[in-house]
Design a protein around this motif. Structure first.
Motif, PDB file in Angstrom:
ATOM      1  N   GLU A  45      -9.012   2.055  13.652  1.00 52.69           N
ATOM      2  CA  GLU A  45      -8.327   2.787  12.577  1.00 52.69           C
ATOM      3  C   GLU A  45      -9.321   3.463  11.640  1.00 52.69           C
ATOM      4  O   GLU A  45      -9.116   4.608  11.229  1.00 52.69           O
ATOM      5  CB  GLU A  45      -7.428   1.835  11.767  1.00 52.69           C
ATOM      6  CG  GLU A  45      -6.193   1.371  12.486  1.00 52.69           C
ATOM      7  CD  GLU A  45      -5.147   2.455  12.643  1.00 52.69           C
ATOM      8  OE1 GLU A  45      -5.065   3.360  11.792  1.00 52.69           O
ATOM      9  OE2 GLU A  45      -4.395   2.386  13.632  1.00 52.69           O
ATOM     10  N   THR A  51      -8.464   6.614   9.068  1.00 53.93           N
ATOM     11  CA  THR A  51      -7.351   6.180   8.245  1.00 53.93           C
ATOM     12  C   THR A  51      -7.901   5.559   6.961  1.00 53.93           C
ATOM     13  O   THR A  51      -8.872   4.802   7.012  1.00 53.93           O
ATOM     14  CB  THR A  51      -6.516   5.126   9.008  1.00 53.93           C
ATOM     15  OG1 THR A  51      -6.193   5.651  10.295  1.00 53.93           O
ATOM     16  CG2 THR A  51      -5.260   4.770   8.262  1.00 53.93           C
ATOM     17  N   ASP A  55      -4.119   1.790   4.242  1.00 52.75           N
ATOM     18  CA  ASP A  55      -3.206   2.126   5.339  1.00 52.75           C
ATOM     19  C   ASP A  55      -3.651   1.464   6.647  1.00 52.75           C
ATOM     20  O   ASP A  55      -2.824   0.992   7.430  1.00 52.75           O
ATOM     21  CB  ASP A  55      -3.121   3.634   5.530  1.00 52.75           C
ATOM     22  CG  ASP A  55      -2.535   4.340   4.316  1.00 52.75           C
ATOM     23  OD1 ASP A  55      -1.810   3.674   3.539  1.00 52.75           O
ATOM     24  OD2 ASP A  55      -2.806   5.550   4.139  1.00 52.75           O
ATOM     25  N   ALA A  56      -4.970   1.432   6.875  1.00 47.56           N
ATOM     26  CA  ALA A  56      -5.500   0.801   8.086  1.00 47.56           C
ATOM     27  C   ALA A  56      -5.220  -0.699   8.074  1.00 47.56           C
ATOM     28  O   ALA A  56      -4.820  -1.272   9.097  1.00 47.56           O
ATOM     29  CB  ALA A  56      -7.004   1.052   8.187  1.00 47.56           C
ATOM     30  N   GLU A  59      -1.538  -1.216   8.877  1.00 55.08           N
ATOM     31  CA  GLU A  59      -1.264  -1.002  10.309  1.00 55.08           C
ATOM     32  C   GLU A  59      -1.734  -2.197  11.139  1.00 55.08           C
ATOM     33  O   GLU A  59      -1.038  -2.618  12.065  1.00 55.08           O
ATOM     34  CB  GLU A  59      -1.962   0.275  10.803  1.00 55.08           C
ATOM     35  CG  GLU A  59      -1.243   1.540  10.443  1.00 55.08           C
ATOM     36  CD  GLU A  59       0.159   1.600  11.022  1.00 55.08           C
ATOM     37  OE1 GLU A  59       0.334   1.301  12.231  1.00 55.08           O
ATOM     38  OE2 GLU A  59       1.087   1.926  10.275  1.00 55.08           O
ATOM     39  N   LYS A  62       0.563  -5.195  11.010  1.00 58.70           N
ATOM     40  CA  LYS A  62       1.778  -5.064  11.814  1.00 58.70           C
ATOM     41  C   LYS A  62       1.538  -5.417  13.283  1.00 58.70           C
ATOM     42  O   LYS A  62       2.477  -5.717  14.009  1.00 58.70           O
ATOM     43  CB  LYS A  62       2.326  -3.644  11.728  1.00 58.70           C
ATOM     44  CG  LYS A  62       2.832  -3.265  10.351  1.00 58.70           C
ATOM     45  CD  LYS A  62       3.248  -1.814  10.316  1.00 58.70           C
ATOM     46  CE  LYS A  62       3.654  -1.386   8.918  1.00 58.70           C
ATOM     47  NZ  LYS A  62       3.944   0.052   8.850  1.00 58.70           N
ATOM     48  N   LYS A  63       0.268  -5.380  13.713  1.00 60.40           N
ATOM     49  CA  LYS A  63      -0.041  -5.558  15.129  1.00 60.40           C
ATOM     50  C   LYS A  63      -0.596  -6.935  15.480  1.00 60.40           C
ATOM     51  O   LYS A  63      -0.812  -7.209  16.657  1.00 60.40           O
ATOM     52  CB  LYS A  63      -1.036  -4.485  15.564  1.00 60.40           C
ATOM     53  CG  LYS A  63      -0.449  -3.087  15.472  1.00 60.40           C
ATOM     54  CD  LYS A  63      -1.459  -2.027  15.809  1.00 60.40           C
ATOM     55  CE  LYS A  63      -0.861  -0.645  15.639  1.00 60.40           C
ATOM     56  NZ  LYS A  63      -1.846   0.417  15.816  1.00 60.40           N
ATOM     57  N   SER A  73      -2.000  -7.807   5.250  1.00 53.33           N
ATOM     58  CA  SER A  73      -0.948  -7.156   4.450  1.00 53.33           C
ATOM     59  C   SER A  73      -1.159  -7.410   2.959  1.00 53.33           C
ATOM     60  O   SER A  73      -0.946  -6.506   2.147  1.00 53.33           O
ATOM     61  CB  SER A  73       0.429  -7.628   4.895  1.00 53.33           C
ATOM     62  OG  SER A  73       0.576  -9.010   4.690  1.00 53.33           O
TER      63      SER A  73
END
Length: 172
Positions: A45, A51, A55-56, A59, A62-63, A73
């Motif tokens: 990312e 990114t 934001d990175a 993301e 989420k993975k 988070s």
């Protein structure tokens, strides 16, 4: 009758304790693998997709699975809203929140915290080298954790079962 039930419960409790202690080694290797995956995704990312860091981090969260996703988070939220002054500080705050859920040694924690201390302090090539060094160190610790897992899971399970059986025989 009551005595037999108590002996059986004692046997089950000792067996459960043995299984629980053995699972600690398994959780460490799982959490290290998740951190390795998270840092690899974060590398992609930041280095390749350019990114922005909050934001990175979001993301990546989420993975990957919990509790590692909770760290990323929380870091993203803290950086985006300006709750902390640095990346390392946001990592420390996020790590403290889930410290009881994650099973890492102090050496694992040192590798990860050193990474977040240096994140964003150099250019793209320097950052790529820092990612590679951290991933290599985590891989070494992961291999060590897998070795301990293989050695100790069976040991603790058998030990719990044996102690439970020994105590049950003793009280019969």
């Amino acid at each position: 009758m009551f005595r037999s039930i108590m002996i059986f419960l004692m046997f089950l409790i000792c067996t459960f304790i043995g299984f629980f202690l053995g699972e600690n080694y398994k959780r460490r290797s799982i959490h290290l693998k998740e951190f390795q995956k998270a840092l690899l995704l974060l590398n992609n990312e930041i280095i390749y997709a350019n990114t922005p860091l909050p934001d990175a981090l979001l993301e990546v969260s989420k993975k990957v699975s919990e509790p590692v996703s909770d760290i990323f988070s929380d870091m993203a939220l803290a950086l985006e809203n300006g709750y902390t002054g640095s990346i390392y500080e946001s990592f420390e705050n996020a790590y403290e929140k889930i410290k009881e859920k994650i099973n890492l040694t102090s050496d694992d924690n040192k590798i990860i915290s050193d990474f977040f201390k240096t994140l964003g302090s150099s250019g793209v090539t320097g950052q790529d080298k820092i990612f590679k060094l951290t991933l290599d160190n985590i891989d070494i610790n992961y291999k060590e954790a897998r070795k301990f897992e293989k050695e100790n899971i069976k040991l603790y399970r058998t030990l719990g079962l044996s102690i439970g059986a020994m105590l049950a025989i003793f009280f019969i």
